[in-house]
Design a protein around this motif. Sequence first.
Motif, mmCIF file in Angstrom:
data_model
loop_
_atom_site.group_PDB
_atom_site.id
_atom_site.type_symbol
_atom_site.label_atom_id
_atom_site.label_comp_id
_atom_site.label_asym_id
_atom_site.label_seq_id
_atom_site.Cartn_x
_atom_site.Cartn_y
_atom_site.Cartn_z
ATOM 1 N N GLY A 369 0.840 -1.194 0.000
ATOM 2 C CA GLY A 369 0.000 0.000 0.000
ATOM 3 C C GLY A 369 0.872 1.239 0.000
ATOM 4 O O GLY A 369 1.857 1.307 0.725
ATOM 5 N N VAL A 370 0.497 2.199 -0.812
ATOM 6 C CA VAL A 370 1.304 3.412 -0.920
ATOM 7 C C VAL A 370 0.399 4.638 -0.841
ATOM 8 O O VAL A 370 -0.575 4.747 -1.585
ATOM 9 N N GLN A 371 0.796 5.526 0.067
ATOM 10 C CA GLN A 371 0.037 6.772 0.208
ATOM 11 C C GLN A 371 0.442 7.771 -0.864
ATOM 12 O O GLN A 371 1.615 7.805 -1.247
ATOM 13 N N ASP A 372 -0.486 8.581 -1.283
ATOM 14 C CA ASP A 372 -0.206 9.635 -2.284
ATOM 15 C C ASP A 372 0.539 9.080 -3.489
ATOM 16 O O ASP A 372 1.538 9.637 -3.938
ATOM 17 N N GLU A 373 0.032 8.014 -4.009
ATOM 18 C CA GLU A 373 0.787 7.338 -5.069
ATOM 19 C C GLU A 373 0.866 8.158 -6.363
ATOM 20 O O GLU A 373 1.761 7.930 -7.188
ATOM 21 N N HIS A 374 -0.035 9.115 -6.497
ATOM 22 C CA HIS A 374 0.009 9.928 -7.727
ATOM 23 C C HIS A 374 1.328 10.676 -7.883
ATOM 24 O O HIS A 374 1.678 11.094 -8.962
ATOM 25 N N ILE A 382 1.672 5.377 -13.475
ATOM 26 C CA ILE A 382 2.335 5.333 -12.166
ATOM 27 C C ILE A 382 3.540 4.403 -12.244
ATOM 28 O O ILE A 382 3.420 3.241 -12.617
ATOM 29 N N GLN A 383 4.682 4.969 -11.944
ATOM 30 C CA GLN A 383 5.946 4.217 -12.044
ATOM 31 C C GLN A 383 6.198 3.526 -10.705
ATOM 32 O O GLN A 383 6.980 3.985 -9.878
ATOM 33 N N ASP A 384 5.522 2.418 -10.514
ATOM 34 C CA ASP A 384 5.597 1.767 -9.201
ATOM 35 C C ASP A 384 6.683 0.688 -9.149
ATOM 36 O O ASP A 384 6.415 -0.472 -8.862
ATOM 37 N N ASP A 385 7.902 1.133 -9.387
ATOM 38 C CA ASP A 385 9.027 0.184 -9.322
ATOM 39 C C ASP A 385 9.153 -0.454 -7.947
ATOM 40 O O ASP A 385 9.548 -1.617 -7.826
ATOM 41 N N TYR A 386 8.799 0.296 -6.914
ATOM 42 C CA TYR A 386 8.842 -0.258 -5.546
ATOM 43 C C TYR A 386 7.922 -1.481 -5.443
ATOM 44 O O TYR A 386 8.217 -2.439 -4.743
ATOM 45 N N ARG A 387 6.788 -1.471 -6.147
ATOM 46 C CA ARG A 387 5.853 -2.602 -6.084
ATOM 47 C C ARG A 387 6.431 -3.802 -6.846
ATOM 48 O O ARG A 387 6.321 -4.944 -6.395
ATOM 49 N N ILE A 388 7.048 -3.516 -7.975
ATOM 50 C CA ILE A 388 7.670 -4.600 -8.752
ATOM 51 C C ILE A 388 8.743 -5.268 -7.896
ATOM 52 O O ILE A 388 8.841 -6.498 -7.831
ATOM 53 N N ASN A 419 -8.588 0.169 -4.399
ATOM 54 C CA ASN A 419 -9.937 -0.054 -3.886
ATOM 55 C C ASN A 419 -10.145 0.653 -2.554
ATOM 56 O O ASN A 419 -9.223 1.225 -1.978
ATOM 57 N N TRP A 420 -11.363 0.577 -2.111
ATOM 58 C CA TRP A 420 -11.763 1.203 -0.851
ATOM 59 C C TRP A 420 -11.344 0.285 0.289
ATOM 60 O O TRP A 420 -11.650 -0.903 0.267
ATOM 61 N N SER A 421 -10.635 0.848 1.241
ATOM 62 C CA SER A 421 -10.208 -0.007 2.333
ATOM 63 C C SER A 421 -10.863 0.418 3.635
ATOM 64 O O SER A 421 -11.111 1.594 3.869
ATOM 65 N N TRP A 422 -11.144 -0.595 4.432
ATOM 66 C CA TRP A 422 -11.736 -0.487 5.747
ATOM 67 C C TRP A 422 -11.152 0.696 6.505
ATOM 68 O O TRP A 422 -10.011 0.615 6.918
ATOM 69 N N SER A 423 -11.888 1.717 6.634
ATOM 70 C CA SER A 423 -11.556 2.953 7.352
ATOM 71 C C SER A 423 -10.443 3.804 6.718
ATOM 72 O O SER A 423 -10.391 5.007 6.916
ATOM 73 N N ASN A 424 -9.561 3.207 5.926
ATOM 74 C CA ASN A 424 -8.561 4.022 5.235
ATOM 75 C C ASN A 424 -9.034 4.523 3.876
ATOM 76 O O ASN A 424 -8.339 5.316 3.235
ATOM 77 N N ALA A 425 -10.174 4.042 3.440
ATOM 78 C CA ALA A 425 -10.712 4.426 2.124
ATOM 79 C C ALA A 425 -9.629 4.295 1.043
ATOM 80 O O ALA A 425 -9.000 3.254 0.946
ATOM 81 N N TYR A 426 -9.384 5.381 0.308
ATOM 82 C CA TYR A 426 -8.420 5.275 -0.805
ATOM 83 C C TYR A 426 -7.041 5.815 -0.440
ATOM 84 O O TYR A 426 -6.260 6.175 -1.319
ATOM 85 N N ASN A 428 -4.322 4.308 1.014
ATOM 86 C CA ASN A 428 -3.217 3.446 0.580
ATOM 87 C C ASN A 428 -3.610 2.743 -0.705
ATOM 88 O O ASN A 428 -4.552 1.976 -0.720
ATOM 89 N N ARG A 429 -2.867 2.993 -1.737
ATOM 90 C CA ARG A 429 -3.195 2.396 -3.040
ATOM 91 C C ARG A 429 -2.396 1.116 -3.227
ATOM 92 O O ARG A 429 -1.179 1.095 -3.023
ATOM 93 N N TYR A 430 -3.102 0.066 -3.647
ATOM 94 C CA TYR A 430 -2.468 -1.243 -3.763
ATOM 95 C C TYR A 430 -2.517 -1.836 -5.160
ATOM 96 O O TYR A 430 -1.954 -2.894 -5.412
ATOM 97 N N GLY A 431 -3.293 -1.252 -6.063
ATOM 98 C CA GLY A 431 -3.654 -1.958 -7.288
ATOM 99 C C GLY A 431 -2.567 -2.068 -8.350
ATOM 100 O O GLY A 431 -1.593 -1.311 -8.359
ATOM 101 N N PHE A 432 -2.770 -3.023 -9.266
ATOM 102 C CA PHE A 432 -2.040 -3.046 -10.536
ATOM 103 C C PHE A 432 -2.594 -1.944 -11.433
ATOM 104 O O PHE A 432 -1.951 -1.495 -12.361
#
Length: 460
Positions: A369-374, A382-388, A419-426, A428-432
């Motif tokens: 999960g990443v905050q402010d992923e934009h 989104i260059q999410d090399d950290y996720r890779i 997706n929407w997460s329990w109380s954190n909403a959007y 932390n972004r986790y998606g592909f």
Amino acid sequence: INYKFPEGFWWGSATSATQIEGAAEEGAKGKNIWDYWYEVEPNRFFEDVGPKETSDFYHRYQEDIQLMKEIGHNTYRMSISWSRLIPGGRGEVNPEAVAFYNKVIDELLAKDIEPFVNLFHFDMPLELQEEGGWESRAVVDAFVDYAKEAFRLFGDRVKKWFTFNEPIVPVEGGYLYDFHYPNVVDAKRATQVAYHTAIASAKAVEAFREFEIKEGKIGIVLNLTPSYPRSNNPADLRASRIADLFFNRSFLDPAVLGEYPQELINILEEHGQLPVTEKGDKELLKQNTVDLLGVNYYQPRRVKAKEHLPNPYSPFMPEWFFDHYEMPGRKMNVYRGWEIYEKGIYDIMMNLKENYGNIESFVSENGMGVQDEHRFLKDGEIQDDYRIEFISEHLKWLHKAIEEGCNAKGYHMWTFMDNWSWSNAYKNRYGFVSVDVKTKERTLKKSAHWFKQVSNQNGF
Ligand code: BGP
């Protein structure tokens, strides 16, 4: 290719109904605890987006399944929303829900993506929660009826079923640590909830077997948090063992071995925390263990011996027996505040091999999960090399476990799209796939392209 996975390896991702469907007030859906909680305590939630809209999979499932195909999914885990299929939790099935899930399942199959379907992902129908939720044995029966309807309706096409996702989380969140409804702190009630969930799972397994679904398998998805002691001194070891009993073995043992660890029973008994049971429960658990185990792994638990005796007047808590330990130098996901320890996946799998009959398993959630992923947006992606890096480092350890004989069959990332997460909403972004919360527009992240390649080559 350095890391080649066995033929037929399951590549995909996981989601849950409440977190992606939206349309909570459409299609004759009933309310669940999240719809309710968001309504009455919106301030608990991070953002102004609730379960009512989330990522709008309900309307966009075709586009989403097309994207799954594009990024190499051969399998995909979703959950059925109980309160959508049976509004109110008991009684007639809702034809609009049947139509919706039929379309989703058929669309997946048409694209050669095998659906893995989970029955309960934190989303208790509100009416049943008002009866006491999992504290009530009658709710266990309602769950079994719901499970039977699901097997009957979709079992001709869905072959991999799961009773629960992370059943310990509603126990912790709802009855110990205040992050799920009904947010009380009461270990005795927590124990009852945990016990009834395990019974509900075994009863659903029993019902599943009666359906004799061809090539069907039934499993459970558990979040296993390997417990590591600060040192090898006996007090630290004991603390770590007890944390493991509470947070892993409390569900792992009944689900896979068909019985509770004696040491856990002893601790609960000594402190007057045993749940109410019924005659025949022991046999029920023993006879209805799962075929398949999903392992959700995010972070380990680091533990040290309790430094001060617990206050005898404080409510009974697992933390009476250990302290958390912030190991110096541990690697952190700074964007979510969780430790990253890739080898944990290997330790879990080796434990399953050695102590749990090498049960057929797979990684059913693992992700970052990443905050402010934009802020990682460049050239429209989104260059999410950290996720890779995160995924590949975990996959290396999973690969090693398989080479050493573990029965692991696949890897599902959490999650397909933001997706929407329990109380954190959007937060932390986790998606592909990234989702624009306002327009709902979907865009592949860099990791999605990478994953496609991994899946196509069955390795990397
Ligand atoms: C798991 C849940 C998921 C998902 C994930 C990420 O425990 O099964 O539903 O939410 O954790 O956690 P979070 O969204 O709190 O960052």
